[in-house]
Scaffold this motif. Structure first.
Motif, mmCIF file in Angstrom:
data_model
loop_
_atom_site.group_PDB
_atom_site.id
_atom_site.type_symbol
_atom_site.label_atom_id
_atom_site.label_comp_id
_atom_site.label_asym_id
_atom_site.label_seq_id
_atom_site.Cartn_x
_atom_site.Cartn_y
_atom_site.Cartn_z
ATOM 1 N N GLU A 10 0.254 -1.356 -0.193
ATOM 2 C CA GLU A 10 -0.263 -0.093 0.077
ATOM 3 C C GLU A 10 0.970 1.471 -0.024
ATOM 4 O O GLU A 10 0.628 2.101 -0.691
ATOM 5 N N TRP A 11 1.653 1.079 0.900
ATOM 6 C CA TRP A 11 2.868 2.191 0.772
ATOM 7 C C TRP A 11 3.371 2.639 -0.839
ATOM 8 O O TRP A 11 3.610 3.634 -1.210
ATOM 9 N N ALA A 32 1.329 4.042 -3.397
ATOM 10 C CA ALA A 32 0.881 5.316 -2.812
ATOM 11 C C ALA A 32 2.170 6.460 -2.909
ATOM 12 O O ALA A 32 1.534 7.536 -3.404
ATOM 13 N N TRP A 52 -3.535 -1.553 -8.568
ATOM 14 C CA TRP A 52 -3.693 -1.141 -6.598
ATOM 15 C C TRP A 52 -5.156 -1.467 -7.530
ATOM 16 O O TRP A 52 -5.682 -2.617 -6.673
#
Length: 126
Positions: A72-73, A76, A114
Motif C-alpha cells: 500500500e505504501w 501511494a 492497485w
C-alpha cells in the motif's frame, strides 16, 4: 478474482514495474539527461538518488508476496511521485507531450495495478 481482472492486474503491474525500475535505475545512476531534467524542474541532484532508490524498493514491494501494508505504501509512493512529476512539469510550463506521457502512463498503471490487485495482496478489512 476473475481471469480478466487477473490479466489486467499482471499486465498493468508488469508495465508499472518495468517503468519504475528503469527510471529508478536511470535516476540512481544520475545520467546526464536525468540531471538536466531535474535541473530544469528545479530539484537538487541528490534527489535523484533518493527518488530512484524509493522506486526500486517500491517495485520489489509490489512484486513480492505478502507484506500488504508495504505494498500500500509503495502504491501511494508511486502515485505521489508520478502526480508530483506531472505537477512539476506544469509549474515550469513544460508543455511538450513527451514531458507528460511517461508520468501520466505510470500514474494510470499505478491505479490499475492497485485497483485490480488480488485479494491476497490487499489489506484485510474487518
Amino acid at each position: 478474482m476473475t481471469k480478466r481482472n487477473k490479466i489486467i492486474y499482471w499486465i498493468a503491474t508488469a508495465w508499472l514495474s518495468l517503468g519504475m525500475l528503469s527510471t529508478g535505475i536511470v535516476q540512481v545512476l544520475k545520467t546526464k539527461e536525468e540531471v538536466a531534467l531535474f535541473n530544469q524542474l528545479g530539484y537538487p541532484v541528490y534527489f535523484l538518488t533518493l527518488l530512484g532508490t524509493w522506486k526500486i524498493l517500491g517495485v520489489i514491494a509490489v512484486l513480492i508476496p505478502k507484506f500488504t501494508l508495504v505494498k500500500e505504501w509503495a502504491y501511494a509512493g508511486f502515485f505521489f511521485a508520478m502526480s508530483g512529476a506531472v505537477f512539476s512539469h506544469i509549474v515550469v510550463a513544460d508543455h511538450s507531450f513527451s514531458a507528460y506521457f511517461g508520468p501520466v502512463l505510470l500514474l494510470v498503471l499505478t491505479v490499475l495495478s492497485w485497483y485490480f490487485r488480488p485479494t491476497e495482496r490487499k489489506i484485510a478489512s474487518n
